[in-house]
Motif scaffolding. Sequence first.
Motif, mmCIF file in Angstrom:
data_model
loop_
_atom_site.group_PDB
_atom_site.id
_atom_site.type_symbol
_atom_site.label_atom_id
_atom_site.label_comp_id
_atom_site.label_asym_id
_atom_site.label_seq_id
_atom_site.Cartn_x
_atom_site.Cartn_y
_atom_site.Cartn_z
ATOM 1 N N THR A 70 2.102 8.061 -0.551
ATOM 2 C CA THR A 70 0.821 8.418 0.055
ATOM 3 C C THR A 70 0.196 7.134 0.574
ATOM 4 O O THR A 70 -0.093 6.220 -0.210
ATOM 5 N N VAL A 71 0.010 7.054 1.885
ATOM 6 C CA VAL A 71 -0.542 5.860 2.524
ATOM 7 C C VAL A 71 -1.789 6.269 3.289
ATOM 8 O O VAL A 71 -1.746 7.150 4.145
ATOM 9 N N THR A 72 -2.927 5.647 2.981
ATOM 10 C CA THR A 72 -4.185 5.929 3.666
ATOM 11 C C THR A 72 -4.733 4.643 4.270
ATOM 12 O O THR A 72 -4.445 3.548 3.807
ATOM 13 N N GLY A 73 -5.525 4.811 5.321
ATOM 14 C CA GLY A 73 -6.166 3.646 5.917
ATOM 15 C C GLY A 73 -5.600 3.242 7.258
ATOM 16 O O GLY A 73 -5.706 2.080 7.648
ATOM 17 N N GLY A 74 -5.037 4.196 8.013
ATOM 18 C CA GLY A 74 -4.621 3.872 9.366
ATOM 19 C C GLY A 74 -3.127 3.877 9.566
ATOM 20 O O GLY A 74 -2.334 4.079 8.642
ATOM 21 N N THR A 75 -2.730 3.643 10.813
ATOM 22 C CA THR A 75 -1.332 3.675 11.225
ATOM 23 C C THR A 75 -0.591 2.441 10.741
ATOM 24 O O THR A 75 -1.122 1.336 10.763
ATOM 25 N N ILE A 76 0.644 2.643 10.316
ATOM 26 C CA ILE A 76 1.474 1.524 9.883
ATOM 27 C C ILE A 76 2.511 1.218 10.962
ATOM 28 O O ILE A 76 2.692 1.976 11.913
ATOM 29 N N THR A 77 3.179 0.069 10.805
ATOM 30 C CA THR A 77 4.224 -0.322 11.755
ATOM 31 C C THR A 77 5.608 -0.392 11.107
ATOM 32 O O THR A 77 6.612 -0.244 11.799
ATOM 33 N N SER A 78 5.673 -0.632 9.801
ATOM 34 C CA SER A 78 6.975 -0.686 9.128
ATOM 35 C C SER A 78 6.795 -0.469 7.634
ATOM 36 O O SER A 78 5.678 -0.544 7.113
ATOM 37 N N TRP A 79 7.904 -0.237 6.944
ATOM 38 C CA TRP A 79 7.881 0.050 5.511
ATOM 39 C C TRP A 79 9.217 -0.331 4.903
ATOM 40 O O TRP A 79 10.234 -0.420 5.585
ATOM 41 N N GLN A 80 9.193 -0.561 3.586
ATOM 42 C CA GLN A 80 10.446 -0.830 2.865
ATOM 43 C C GLN A 80 10.317 -0.409 1.407
ATOM 44 O O GLN A 80 9.385 -0.810 0.712
ATOM 45 N N TRP A 81 11.278 0.415 0.978
ATOM 46 C CA TRP A 81 11.410 0.775 -0.425
ATOM 47 C C TRP A 81 12.330 -0.231 -1.107
ATOM 48 O O TRP A 81 13.331 -0.661 -0.537
ATOM 49 N N SER A 82 12.026 -0.581 -2.355
ATOM 50 C CA SER A 82 12.925 -1.358 -3.203
ATOM 51 C C SER A 82 13.107 -0.566 -4.494
ATOM 52 O O SER A 82 12.127 -0.305 -5.208
ATOM 53 N N PHE A 83 14.347 -0.168 -4.771
ATOM 54 C CA PHE A 83 14.599 0.774 -5.859
ATOM 55 C C PHE A 83 14.854 0.103 -7.206
ATOM 56 O O PHE A 83 15.055 0.795 -8.203
ATOM 57 N N GLY A 84 14.882 -1.202 -7.241
ATOM 58 C CA GLY A 84 15.001 -1.920 -8.508
ATOM 59 C C GLY A 84 16.412 -2.168 -8.971
ATOM 60 O O GLY A 84 16.616 -2.840 -9.991
ATOM 61 N N SER A 108 0.508 -6.898 5.289
ATOM 62 C CA SER A 108 1.393 -6.141 4.392
ATOM 63 C C SER A 108 0.753 -5.951 3.025
ATOM 64 O O SER A 108 0.020 -6.822 2.539
ATOM 65 N N VAL A 109 1.047 -4.817 2.422
ATOM 66 C CA VAL A 109 0.588 -4.538 1.068
ATOM 67 C C VAL A 109 1.751 -3.905 0.312
ATOM 68 O O VAL A 109 2.500 -3.096 0.868
ATOM 69 N N THR A 110 1.915 -4.306 -0.958
ATOM 70 C CA THR A 110 3.014 -3.815 -1.785
ATOM 71 C C THR A 110 2.474 -3.130 -3.023
ATOM 72 O O THR A 110 1.628 -3.694 -3.736
ATOM 73 N N GLN A 111 2.945 -1.918 -3.256
ATOM 74 C CA GLN A 111 2.643 -1.204 -4.500
ATOM 75 C C GLN A 111 3.894 -1.250 -5.366
ATOM 76 O O GLN A 111 4.957 -0.805 -4.964
ATOM 77 N N THR A 112 3.746 -1.808 -6.565
ATOM 78 C CA THR A 112 4.877 -1.948 -7.485
ATOM 79 C C THR A 112 4.606 -1.179 -8.764
ATOM 80 O O THR A 112 3.540 -1.334 -9.378
ATOM 81 N N ASN A 113 5.551 -0.356 -9.165
ATOM 82 C CA ASN A 113 5.469 0.388 -10.421
ATOM 83 C C ASN A 113 6.519 -0.159 -11.379
ATOM 84 O O ASN A 113 7.714 0.157 -11.249
ATOM 85 N N PRO A 114 6.106 -0.966 -12.342
ATOM 86 C CA PRO A 114 7.090 -1.582 -13.254
ATOM 87 C C PRO A 114 7.754 -0.545 -14.154
ATOM 88 O O PRO A 114 7.116 0.417 -14.606
ATOM 89 N N GLY A 125 19.610 2.129 -17.368
ATOM 90 C CA GLY A 125 18.718 0.977 -17.309
ATOM 91 C C GLY A 125 17.300 1.402 -16.989
ATOM 92 O O GLY A 125 17.010 2.597 -16.799
ATOM 93 N N SER A 126 16.410 0.409 -16.939
ATOM 94 C CA SER A 126 15.015 0.633 -16.575
ATOM 95 C C SER A 126 14.768 -0.061 -15.245
ATOM 96 O O SER A 126 15.073 -1.254 -15.101
ATOM 97 N N TYR A 127 14.187 0.653 -14.272
ATOM 98 C CA TYR A 127 14.106 0.154 -12.912
ATOM 99 C C TYR A 127 12.655 0.088 -12.429
ATOM 100 O O TYR A 127 11.886 1.053 -12.576
ATOM 101 N N THR A 128 12.289 -1.059 -11.866
ATOM 102 C CA THR A 128 10.979 -1.259 -11.246
ATOM 103 C C THR A 128 11.088 -0.952 -9.769
ATOM 104 O O THR A 128 11.945 -1.499 -9.072
ATOM 105 N N VAL A 129 10.223 -0.079 -9.277
ATOM 106 C CA VAL A 129 10.288 0.389 -7.895
ATOM 107 C C VAL A 129 9.045 -0.079 -7.145
ATOM 108 O O VAL A 129 7.940 -0.078 -7.694
ATOM 109 N N SER A 130 9.232 -0.496 -5.885
ATOM 110 C CA SER A 130 8.097 -0.939 -5.073
ATOM 111 C C SER A 130 8.211 -0.397 -3.660
ATOM 112 O O SER A 130 9.298 -0.107 -3.167
ATOM 113 N N LEU A 131 7.052 -0.265 -3.025
ATOM 114 C CA LEU A 131 6.970 0.147 -1.631
ATOM 115 C C LEU A 131 6.068 -0.843 -0.908
ATOM 116 O O LEU A 131 4.918 -1.046 -1.301
#
Length: 420
Positions: A220-234, A271-277, A257-263
């Motif tokens: 869920t992304v709010t606050g306007g149009t974005i230009t690019s994105w990247q998932w990191s699955f840990g 750029s802004v990154t949301q990370t869920n450890p 294993g235990s995986y930390t995921v970020s977008l």
Amino acid sequence: MFADYTLISWRWFNPRLLWVSLALLLVSGNLLAANVNLAWNASVSANVGGYKVYYGISSGVYTASVDAGKNTSYQVSGLQQGTPYYFAVTAYDLTKTVESGHSTEATAIATPLVNFTASQTSGTAPFAVNFTPTVTDGTITGWLWNFGDGTTNSGTTSTVPNAIKSYGIAGTYTVSLTVTGSGWSINKTYANLITVVQAVVFTASPTSGNAPLVTEFVPTVTGGTITSWQWSFGDGNTSGGTGSSVPSAIWSYANAGSYTVSLTVTGPGGSVTQTNPNFITVSASSSGSGATSSSTINGLVAAYSFDNNGGTPLDYSGNGYYGSALNAVTVPQGRFGSAMSFNGTNAWVSVGSKALLALSTGMTLEAWVYPTAAMSGLDTVVMKEQLATATTPGTATYLLAANNSANQPMSAVWNGSEAT
């Protein structure tokens, strides 16, 4: 009105003094708090004892003066804001009995100081900022806030109120405050003062289970149009792209294993990154070593929807049989979601040799195919190959084709000879 001035006047004191050169400089740009800063070049005469600054509100008529001593600069304070003033400097001798004529005149309007501060300057949308103004020694008649996003706030009160602004769209914003009075207007601008980035969150389902674990991530992304994105699955794998929105991602975790995921999302504000450890927890498979006899294979063994926007082709069966794409491109017009387009010559998705794909006693192969050109001959959709040996050439173990030599869909298995 606020440019610097260089003014020179030559005057003769008396036969005992040298020629005196006075250069009067108006130092201030925006004159602060109804004060005027002046400076001048020192006289080269050995008999100069000091300097006087003369000023008044009419040109050539100086109603006040101050002794600056031997200083070559002076701040004249206590002036009435908004009023034009005229300044000149003289030099006097060591006994203060002989004084030169006035230098050439400098003029300026004494104006108040205008400034403002922001309670915070960067954050995620929606981003609220409190702007606090400062106006010193001035009687104002109007004011105008410009928040840099096309919105303003103005008024005609004698004081400038605080301004509270909420920025809902990511970007970088220049903010200004313009204050007006009788005969004057002052603007204070801070370029690129406010930086706003999108707010990013995401969920996952499921977040735990046995390997191989297939998980869907929904952003869920709010606050306007974005230009690019990247998932990191840990697990060392990523999936990214360009576009105005972030697609959901489906990922299969093959190992415990235990995986930390970020977008990470990039837009006009940066750029802004949301990370869920430790977001995903995968336990060891309950099936032991994973060795499986072909005679005991039942159920779904591999499934590919090609709807993860050009990332690694994922296996939705839960077995983790990821594909590797070559020259195949993702297109949005699939049967369900997106699909992959193959050029018919050198584009394919390959999957390594897997025990569960060694089907021999029975199988179901199915695919949704949308031809964009007329087909002729054999057009294979799915094929399992067996490797060539010293005595046996490599051949198809089983296949599903969209077209054969009779211009019909077909399937085939190899049981020593081809059976269709």
